[in-house]
Design a protein around this motif. Sequence first.
Motif, PDB file in Angstrom:
ATOM      1  N   THR A 197      46.442  47.168  37.973  1.00 28.69           N
ATOM      2  CA  THR A 197      47.425  46.095  37.804  1.00 28.69           C
ATOM      3  C   THR A 197      46.858  44.984  36.943  1.00 28.69           C
ATOM      4  OG1 THR A 197      48.901  44.593  39.009  1.00 28.69           O
ATOM      5  CG2 THR A 197      46.686  44.833  39.866  1.00 28.69           C
ATOM      6  N   GLU A 198      47.758  44.326  36.195  1.00 26.84           N
ATOM      7  CA  GLU A 198      47.381  43.145  35.422  1.00 26.84           C
ATOM      8  C   GLU A 198      47.493  41.942  36.347  1.00 26.84           C
ATOM      9  OE1 GLU A 198      46.309  43.044  32.255  1.00 26.84           O
ATOM     10  OE2 GLU A 198      46.415  45.240  32.201  1.00 26.84           O
ATOM     11  N   TRP A 217      35.619  40.868  41.607  1.00 29.30           N
ATOM     12  CA  TRP A 217      36.324  39.792  40.926  1.00 29.30           C
ATOM     13  C   TRP A 217      36.462  38.616  41.894  1.00 29.30           C
ATOM     14  CZ3 TRP A 217      38.277  40.333  35.858  1.00 29.30           C
ATOM     15  CH2 TRP A 217      38.248  41.631  35.330  1.00 29.30           C
ATOM     16  N   ALA A 218      36.715  37.429  41.348  1.00 25.52           N
ATOM     17  CA  ALA A 218      36.907  36.258  42.202  1.00 25.52           C
ATOM     18  C   ALA A 218      37.844  35.274  41.526  1.00 25.52           C
ATOM     19  CB  ALA A 218      35.580  35.571  42.505  1.00 25.52           C
ATOM     20  N   THR A 219      38.613  34.551  42.329  1.00 22.02           N
ATOM     21  CA  THR A 219      39.444  33.467  41.820  1.00 22.02           C
ATOM     22  C   THR A 219      39.396  32.299  42.790  1.00 22.02           C
ATOM     23  OG1 THR A 219      41.651  32.798  41.073  1.00 22.02           O
ATOM     24  CG2 THR A 219      41.553  34.398  42.882  1.00 22.02           C
ATOM     25  N   ALA A 220      39.318  31.087  42.226  1.00 22.24           N
ATOM     26  CA  ALA A 220      39.366  29.862  43.029  1.00 22.24           C
ATOM     27  C   ALA A 220      40.541  29.001  42.612  1.00 22.24           C
ATOM     28  CB  ALA A 220      38.056  29.085  42.890  1.00 22.24           C
ATOM     29  N   ARG A 228      35.076  38.033  36.655  1.00 23.85           N
ATOM     30  CA  ARG A 228      34.469  39.294  37.070  1.00 23.85           C
ATOM     31  C   ARG A 228      32.967  39.132  37.255  1.00 23.85           C
ATOM     32  NH1 ARG A 228      35.352  45.397  34.585  1.00 23.85           N
ATOM     33  NH2 ARG A 228      34.311  46.467  36.313  1.00 23.85           N
ATOM     34  N   GLY A 229      32.471  39.616  38.383  1.00 25.62           N
ATOM     35  CA  GLY A 229      31.041  39.668  38.631  1.00 25.62           C
ATOM     36  C   GLY A 229      30.599  41.116  38.695  1.00 25.62           C
ATOM     37  N   ARG A 273      42.699  43.129  33.857  1.00 25.55           N
ATOM     38  CA  ARG A 273      43.140  44.416  34.393  1.00 25.55           C
ATOM     39  C   ARG A 273      42.217  44.782  35.555  1.00 25.55           C
ATOM     40  NH1 ARG A 273      46.216  48.855  33.289  1.00 25.55           N
ATOM     41  NH2 ARG A 273      45.387  50.890  33.912  1.00 25.55           N
ATOM     42  N   ILE A 274      42.811  44.887  36.733  1.00 27.03           N
ATOM     43  CA  ILE A 274      42.058  45.234  37.942  1.00 27.03           C
ATOM     44  C   ILE A 274      42.298  46.709  38.232  1.00 27.03           C
ATOM     45  CG2 ILE A 274      41.538  44.592  40.312  1.00 27.03           C
ATOM     46  CD1 ILE A 274      41.293  42.256  38.392  1.00 27.03           C
ATOM     47  N   GLU A 275      41.223  47.458  38.397  1.00 23.32           N
ATOM     48  CA  GLU A 275      41.320  48.902  38.606  1.00 23.32           C
ATOM     49  C   GLU A 275      41.300  49.237  40.099  1.00 23.32           C
ATOM     50  OE1 GLU A 275      41.930  50.974  36.299  1.00 23.32           O
ATOM     51  OE2 GLU A 275      41.508  49.750  34.508  1.00 23.32           O
TER      52      GLU A 275
END
Length: 420
Positions: A319-320, A63-66, A58-59, A325-327
């Motif tokens: 959602t998880e 959010w970010a994923t690599a 989380r920034g 947890r992303i809102e």
Amino acid sequence: MLAGTALRWGTKHGLMRAGIRAAARKGDEQARFFNDPAVRADPYPFYASVRAAGPVVRGRLMWATARHDLAGAVLRHDAFGVGFSDRAMPGLVGAVFRYSRRSSPIGPVDPPSMLVTDPPDHGRYRRLVSKVFTARAIEGLRPRIEQTCAELLRDKPVDLVADFASLLPVTVIAEILGVPLDMRRQFLAWGNAAAPTLDLGLGFSTYRRTEVNIKRVNDWMRGHFARLRREPGDDLLSQLVQLDDLSEDELLATAGLLLAAGFETTVNLLGTGAWLLMRHPEQLAVLRDEPQRWGNAVEETLRYDSPVQVTARVCRRATEFGGARIEPGQVVMSMLAGANRDPDVFEHPDEFDVTRANAREHLSFSGGAHYCLGAALARLEGEIGLRMLFERYPDLRIDGEPHRRTTRVLRGFESLPVTI
């Protein structure tokens, strides 16, 4: 007109630009992606740091994923979409944005473009054009692509991007859509000018320049639609203008996106592929000994240095995901190029290897409902273009300093000087 442009810039980029700068001042790591020149020059250490920080990071902005598994999963997850609702904007900002949109040109990231439209409209637009991009239809283009390559390679290339990598895909997509071939270089200029709109936080002068060029594309397209209604051909646009299923804005958005997407990523693929093979002559030697690997070389190019680096999704419901947890309303950036270097999926991911067995597992064409419609065409153009280029000029060498594009989302070369 300038006032409207300023309002649109403020709501689409100005606020985000201020947010990025504020986040950077507070040490937010993700903000570096948007404003650090070192990250633009070589983003892969940055992606590795995001991947090492956790599954989903989380920034202050998003959010970010690599990670390969999660970057792919967010593209397919039904809790995430691409469409942005101005209703989520604060009251006054949303009202200003809606007002400014009244005279706004329609670009690749403006509704009703497929790129930013969720189902069911996205599926409706896609079905209307998908038959032209089936594997069988694309394979039928092989002789014409080979002929176009041969014609372009008769003259020795000086700048590989300007003289070959850009002209091949724009010629092919122009013929598919039924637009004049003598407009090829104009389309390239318009496309290059519009490409920065995929980035976030543009400066006003850049945004204004993109708007001017997008409006020129819109105006030309409207005139072209009128010509095709009077004298239709056998091409895709002639078919689309005869339909009652699309409004004028929907037709404009669909045609403009197909034209731009039909050459933008492939220009980057061809330029990057040629650059990698010139820098790795041992890999080129493998392809000369085993020409059946040219298709895999294209996949490895796409994996190693993706033409599209990142894409974003907006959370629709809580959602998880990846242990977090992303809102609703929060954004997740799927770092496609970072996922393509995930060591849990690709052994020695920072090595360019045209024999890599699982190179095709890259995410460079996105995934889910928005999987790239032209993936088969890009693959075929990449395979034929690179093979014929090095067959015709086996001693091709870099000659001078290549210049990369200044965009962040799209990665490739603006110029690539070569010599025989």
